[in-house]
Write an enzyme that holds these catalytic residues in place. Structure first.
Site, PDB file in Angstrom:
ATOM      1  N   SER A   1       0.847  -1.195   0.000  1.00  0.00           N
ATOM      2  CA  SER A   1       0.000   0.000   0.000  1.00  0.00           C
ATOM      3  C   SER A   1       0.881   1.243   0.000  1.00  0.00           C
ATOM      4  O   SER A   1       2.086   1.158  -0.289  1.00  0.00           O
ATOM      5  CB  SER A   1      -0.929  -0.023   1.215  1.00  0.00           C
ATOM      6  OG  SER A   1      -1.923   0.953   1.091  1.00  0.00           O
ATOM      7  N   ASN A   2       0.318   2.375   0.316  1.00  0.00           N
ATOM      8  CA  ASN A   2       1.088   3.618   0.387  1.00  0.00           C
ATOM      9  C   ASN A   2       0.434   4.519   1.431  1.00  0.00           C
ATOM     10  O   ASN A   2      -0.683   4.255   1.874  1.00  0.00           O
ATOM     11  CB  ASN A   2       1.150   4.285  -0.999  1.00  0.00           C
ATOM     12  CG  ASN A   2      -0.242   4.655  -1.489  1.00  0.00           C
ATOM     13  OD1 ASN A   2      -0.882   5.541  -0.955  1.00  0.00           O
ATOM     14  ND2 ASN A   2      -0.731   3.934  -2.500  1.00  0.00           N
ATOM     15  N   PRO A   3       1.133   5.608   1.855  1.00  0.00           N
ATOM     16  CA  PRO A   3       0.608   6.380   3.000  1.00  0.00           C
ATOM     17  C   PRO A   3      -0.442   7.439   2.653  1.00  0.00           C
ATOM     18  O   PRO A   3      -0.654   8.365   3.433  1.00  0.00           O
ATOM     19  CB  PRO A   3       1.873   7.044   3.568  1.00  0.00           C
ATOM     20  CG  PRO A   3       2.858   7.050   2.472  1.00  0.00           C
ATOM     21  CD  PRO A   3       2.467   6.060   1.431  1.00  0.00           C
TER      22      PRO A   3
ATOM     23  N   ALA B   1      -4.406   7.230  -4.700  1.00  0.00           N
ATOM     24  CA  ALA B   1      -3.047   6.749  -4.967  1.00  0.00           C
ATOM     25  C   ALA B   1      -3.163   5.248  -5.232  1.00  0.00           C
ATOM     26  O   ALA B   1      -3.028   4.424  -4.328  1.00  0.00           O
ATOM     27  CB  ALA B   1      -2.154   7.038  -3.771  1.00  0.00           C
TER      28      ALA B   1
END
Ligand code: CTP
Length: 412
Positions: free
Chosen positions: A220-222, A287
Site C-alpha cells: 500500500s502507500n501512506p 493513490a
C-alpha cells in the site's frame, strides 16, 4: 543576539453558545463542545436544570474549558446580567432540545436562564431536537417549531435511529451526531456558497489501495485521503451530487456524500467506473497501487529461509480507462513527480486523455501525503501550466472544481 520573532496574534474564533436541554441526548453535549473547539470556535455553555440530570456540570465545564452557566449561577449575585452577556454569542446551538424548552422559547418565557437568553439573542439559532417520535410529531411541538422557524431559527434533525428511551426502540427522534452539529452551527456564520455545481454528479476517488499478498499482508502507500475528501466536500457544498470512492483511510464519511469504501485497485476500478456512468466530472485523487500480486495466497504464508520472490502484475489504469470512453465528462488526475514534473505530467494527461492533472511533489514538507496543505501545479495535456501557491487542500479543491467548470464551458 537575535531579536525574538514577532508573534502574529491569531484572530479569536467565533463565539458559540451551546444550550444543553433536558434530554438523554444531553450526554452528547461535551462532544459537541469539543468538536466546536477543535474547529477553532470559542464556546460558552448553558445547562438547564433538566440537562444536569443527564450530564454533569463537570464534564460540560471540562469540554468547554469554561464554567457552566446554570439557573444557580444566574440567580447568584454577580456584576452582569448573565443572560445578556451570554446572548452576545455569534451563534447559538441548542443540543438535546426538549419539547419543554421549545415550548418555553416559542412562548417567550424568561423564567430560566436558557429561555431568557434565547429571548435576548439576535444571532442565528440552531435547534437540534432529541425526543421521542410521538412527542416530536405532536401538533403542539410542531406548532412551536414552526413559530421558531418563522423567527428565522434553524433546525437540524431529529434523525431516524436508535433512541435512548428505554423500551421505545428505534424511530424518529435521535439527535444528530456531534460532528454534524458543530459543522451546521458554524455554517450559519459563513456566507452561502454559490450552488454552481447543482445538477451535476461528481465522482471522486481517494486514499490508497491495498494489494494483498496473502490474507494479512498487503502492498500500500501512506495516502491519507484528505485531498479527495476535500474535493468531495467542496463539490457537495456547491450543490453537486457526490460519490466518493475511497480506499482505507481514517477519515469519517462526509455527511451528504455517497461513500463507497473499497480496498483493492480492482474494487476501486469497479466502483469508480460504475459511479462514473452518469457523472459529469471525475476526479482521481486516489493513490492507486500500480501493481498487485499475480497470485495472492489464500492462506497466510509462513516465513521461509532465504529470499522470497513475489511476482507482481500491473493493475488496470482507471483514469486511462475513463479517458478511452471520455464522452462529455471532465477528467481530472493527480500526479506525483520528483523531476521533470511539468513535462511528465503533461505527457501523462495526454496519454490518459485527462483534461488536466494536478502535479504535486512528495518531497515537500507539510504537503501531499498526510498534510493539510498542498502545493500543486495545474498541467494541461498541451503543456500549459499554472503553479499554485501552497494552499489548504480545501482551497486546492475549490480551484480544481473552478477549472473543471471552465473545461465544461459552464463557468460564467
Ligand atoms: N491512476 C489510476 N489508475 C492506476 C494508477 C493511477 O486511475 N492504476 C490515476 C491516479 O488516481 C492519478 C493518476 O492516475 O489521478 C496518477 O497516474 P500515475 O500514472 O500513477 O502517476 P504517478 O502516480 O505519478 O506514477 P508514475 O509516474 O509511476 O506513472
Amino acid at each position: 543576539m537575535t531579536a525574538p520573532a514577532p508573534t502574529v496574534p491569531t484572530p479569536p474564533g467565533p463565539l458559540i453558545l451551546v444550550i444543553v436541554g433536558g434530554s438523554i441526548a444531553a450526554v452528547k453535549a461535551p462532544s459537541v463542545l469539543r468538536r466546536l473547539r477543535e474547529r477553532g470556535a470559542q464556546v460558552r455553555v448553558i445547562a438547564t436544570d433538566a440537562a444536569l440530570a443527564f450530564v454533569t456540570e463537570l464534564s460540560l465545564a471540562t469540554a468547554a474549558a469554561h464554567e457552566v452557566a446554570t439557573d444557580t449561577t444566574w440567580f447568584s449575585p454577580r456584576p452582569d446580567a448573565q443572560h445578556l452577556t451570554l446572548a452576545r454569542a455569534d451563534a447559538v446551538v441548542v443540543v438535546g432540545a426538549s419539547a419543554d424548552l421549545l415550548a418555553r422559547a416559542a412562548g417567550g418565557h424568561a423564567s430560566d436562564l436558557a429561555s431568557a437568553t434565547l429571548l435576548s439573542v439576535r444571532a442565528p439559532v440552531l435547534w437540534v431536537p432529541a425526543m421521542n417520535e410521538k412527542m416530536w410529531t405532536h401538533p403542539a411541538v410542531q406548532a412551536n417549531a414552526e413559530t421558531l422557524r418563522g423567527w428565522g431559527h434553524r433546525f437540524l434533525g431529529p434523525e431516524v435511529g436508535a433512541f435512548g428511551t428505554a423500551g421505545e426502540g428505534s424511530g424518529l427522534g435521535r439527535m444528530a451526531e456531534p460532528e454534524e452539529i458543530a459543522a451546521a452551527v458554524l455554517a450559519l456564520l459563513t456566507p452561502p456558497v454559490p450552488q454552481d455545481l447543482a445538477g451535476l454528479h461528481v465522482v471522486v476517488s481517494a486514499g490508497p489501495t491495498r494489494e494483498y499478498l496473502d490474507p494479512v499482508r498487503f502492498i500500500s502507500n501512506p495516502s491519507s485521503g484528505k485531498m479527495g475528501f476535500a474535493v468531495a466536500e467542496e463539490a457537495r457544498d456547491r450543490g453537486a451530487r457526490v460519490t466518493l470512492v475511497t480506499g482505507p483511510v481514517t477519515l469519517p464519511d462526509p455527511p451528504g456524500v455517497t461513500v463507497s469504501r473499497i480496498e483493492t485497485a480492482l474494487e476501486l476500478r469497479d466502483a469508480v467506473l460504475n459511479a462514473a456512468q452518469d457523472a459529469q466530472i471525475v476526479v482521481m485523487t486516489a493513490a492507486v497501487a500500480d501493481y498487485r500480486a499475480a497470485e495472492a495466497a489464500t492462506e497466510k504464508q509462513a516465513k521461509v529461509a532465504g529470499d522470497v520472490t513475489v511476482t507482481l502484475t500491473p493493475n488496470p489504469d482507471i483514469l486511462a480507462e475513463l479517458g478511452r470512453e471520455k464522452g462529455e465528462r471532465v477528467l481530472v488526475g493527480f500526479a506525483m513527480e520528483t523531476h521533470a514534473g511539468v513535462e511528465r505530467a503533461a505527457a501523462k494527461a495526454g496519454r490518459k486523455n485527462a483534461d488536466f492533472i494536478l502535479l504535486n511533489y512528495p518531497t515537500r514538507e507539510g504537503t501531499a501525503f498526510g498534510g493539510d496543505d498542498n502545493e500543486v501545479t495545474l498541467v494541461r495535456p498541451d503543456g500549459s501550466h499554472e503553479a499554485w501557491p501552497r494552499l489548504s487542500k480545501r482551497e486546492v479543491a475549490r480551484r480544481l472544481l473552478d477549472e473543471a467548470r471552465r473545461v465544461r464551458g459552464t463557468a460564467r
